[in-house]
Motif scaffolding. Structure first.
Motif, short mmCIF file in Angstrom:
data_model
loop_
_atom_site.label_atom_id
_atom_site.label_comp_id
_atom_site.label_asym_id
_atom_site.label_seq_id
_atom_site.Cartn_x
_atom_site.Cartn_y
_atom_site.Cartn_z
N UNK A 149 43.05 36.53 25.93
CA UNK A 149 43.63 36.77 27.25
C UNK A 149 44.23 35.49 27.86
N UNK A 150 43.88 34.33 27.31
CA UNK A 150 44.43 33.07 27.81
C UNK A 150 43.52 32.33 28.76
N UNK A 151 42.22 32.73 28.81
CA UNK A 151 41.28 32.02 29.69
C UNK A 151 40.90 30.69 29.08
N UNK A 152 40.69 29.69 29.94
CA UNK A 152 40.32 28.35 29.45
C UNK A 152 38.91 28.36 28.92
N UNK A 198 37.12 42.82 34.93
CA UNK A 198 36.12 42.78 33.86
C UNK A 198 34.74 42.39 34.40
N UNK A 199 34.73 41.40 35.27
CA UNK A 199 33.45 40.86 35.76
C UNK A 199 32.83 41.74 36.83
N UNK A 200 33.67 42.24 37.74
CA UNK A 200 33.14 42.94 38.93
C UNK A 200 33.42 44.43 38.97
N UNK A 201 34.21 44.94 38.04
CA UNK A 201 34.46 46.37 37.99
C UNK A 201 35.72 46.78 38.73
N UNK A 202 36.01 48.10 38.76
CA UNK A 202 37.25 48.61 39.35
C UNK A 202 37.43 48.21 40.81
N UNK A 203 38.69 48.12 41.21
CA UNK A 203 39.02 47.74 42.59
C UNK A 203 40.42 48.24 42.93
N UNK A 204 40.71 48.33 44.22
CA UNK A 204 42.04 48.73 44.64
C UNK A 204 42.97 47.53 44.66
N UNK A 205 44.27 47.80 44.72
CA UNK A 205 45.23 46.70 44.84
C UNK A 205 44.98 45.90 46.12
N UNK A 206 44.68 46.62 47.20
CA UNK A 206 44.44 45.94 48.48
C UNK A 206 43.25 45.01 48.42
N UNK A 207 42.15 45.50 47.82
CA UNK A 207 40.96 44.66 47.70
C UNK A 207 41.25 43.43 46.84
N UNK A 234 45.78 37.14 34.46
CA UNK A 234 44.44 36.80 34.00
C UNK A 234 43.44 36.89 35.14
N UNK A 235 43.82 36.41 36.32
CA UNK A 235 42.91 36.45 37.47
C UNK A 235 42.53 37.90 37.81
N UNK A 236 43.52 38.79 37.78
CA UNK A 236 43.25 40.20 38.07
C UNK A 236 42.36 40.81 37.00
N UNK A 255 49.03 35.96 25.46
CA UNK A 255 48.22 35.55 26.60
C UNK A 255 48.81 36.06 27.90
N UNK A 256 47.94 36.30 28.86
CA UNK A 256 48.37 36.77 30.17
C UNK A 256 48.83 35.60 31.02
#
Length: 360
Positions: free
Chosen positions: A357-360, A15-24, A8-10, A2-3
């Motif tokens: 992944x360890x999601x509730x 997964x839900x919203x697609x690729x993003x930068x570290x800053x975003x 897990x949040x990242x 598990x993460x």
């Protein structure tokens, strides 16, 4: 494995919203840039996330984009009916890579489908589907009925089961982590990450098929156990002069939408569809009002013809019609998702992805 909570949040956001930068991601998840760098580095090292330069960079240094590696994990999802098991193998994005199905053993004299035989069939499906991917990391099984602790089938409606722990024997046969879920709850979990949950933190799921099913997501959390398994909603009155359901309620929702009740009284033709559409319109509006959500997902094998009837749209519109002195307006976002048994099995796969992944 598990993460961590941060990992897990990242991963969930990607997964839900697609690729993003570290800053975003740092801004959206409210973590410091240093913490975000550590989380990204860990996920990249584990092979769950990839970081690549922006495909078409603008002026200056190209941005680094984080994205999930679809093949980092694979899971098998299975849907059990009274007579068959339907399976899919999916990647991290919930994309189906292969499907398979097999017959279950005939019921015993007491009406229950043999548990050991069902476990054997499920294990065989996992082995068949596992050959289509590099490895399998988990199994998710769904069925109609009441399930507790993602393991114990308290009431297996179509299988005749009572207090059956399906996880222990299946884990013993496969060596893989196993989660078991009510099929509509699993569908709600799939919608949370890959459907309605992308735009609505609170929404409801109604399924129409062999029976009526209900799923609830409140503030981004799937409600695992309804207080009545949806009984109150299924038997809400629509027309006191209407036909009786199997429990003797005149003109309730189930009398118009439950397949067994419809077949029992031999209802056919346009009038049956119109009655069902009217009942479904009232049900969707009532469910949305109770949840205080503008999003309802309608799904199931029998949903398309009913939901496409203009009678349903007219019923919902009439329910939404404001009074002469009301200024607040409400518009419901109702989506329709016809389901095959493989789609139901995908709900089990997504449930397994979240568990792995360890999601509730």
């Amino acid at each position: 494995m598990s993460l961590s909570t941060g990992e897990l949040a990242v991963t969930r956001h990607l997964l839900v919203h697609g690729p993003a930068t570290r800053g975003d991601l740092s801004d959206l998840l409210r973590v410091s840039p240093a913490s975000m760098s550590r989380l990204a580095r860990s996920l990249v090292e584990d092979g769950i996330v990839a970081e690549n330069a922006e495909p078409a960079p603008g002026v200056g240094r190209p941005r680094q984009i984080l994205s999930v590696v679809p093949g980092a994990r694979h899971v098998v999802g299975c849907k059990l009916t009274a007579t068959r098991a339907y399976g899919v193998v999916c990647d991290m994005l919930g994309d189906v890579k292969a499907t398979a199905e097999a017959a279950l053993l005939a019921p015993r004299s007491d009406g229950s489908v043999p548990v050991d035989g069902t476990v054997r069939v499920l294990a065989q499906l996992v082995n068949r589907l596992g050959r289509k991917v590099p490895s399998v990391d988990g199994i998710g099984v769904t069925l109609g009925g009441v399930v507790t602790d993602r393991a114990v089938v308290r009431e297996g409606t179509f299988l005749g089961w009572r207090d059956v722990d399906l996880t222990i024997p299946l884990r013993h046969r496969t060596g893989l982590p196993v989660v078991v879920s009510n099929d509509v709850t699993a569908l709600a979990r799939e919608q949370l990450w890959f459907g309605a949950g992308r735009t609505h933190a609170t929404f409801g799921v109604i399924t129409v098929g062999a029976g009526l099913g209900f799923g609830v997501v409140r503030e981004g959390v799937v409600v695992e156990h309804l207080i009545d398994n949806g009984h109150l909603l299924a038997h809400a009155p629509v027309d006191g002069r209407g036909p009786e359901c199997s429990l003797g309620h005149p003109g309730c929702v189930a009398a118009y939408l439950n397949r067994d009740d419809i077949e029992r009284r031999g209802a056919t033709g346009p009038a049956r569809v119109e009655d069902a559409a009217r009942a479904l319109g009232h049900l969707a509006a009532t469910f949305a009002g109770a949840l205080q959500s503008t999003r309802i997902v309608l799904a199931g094998e029998d949903i398309t013809e009913i939901a496409e009837s203009p009678v349903m749209a007219a019923t919902v519109a009439d329910r939404l019609r404001p009074g002469p002195h009301e200024t607040q307006r409400c518009v419901l976002d109702i989506t329709v998702a016809p389901l095959t048994f493989s789609d139901w099995a995908r709900g089990g796969a997504v449930t397994s992805i979240q568990a792995v992944l360890g999601a509730a």
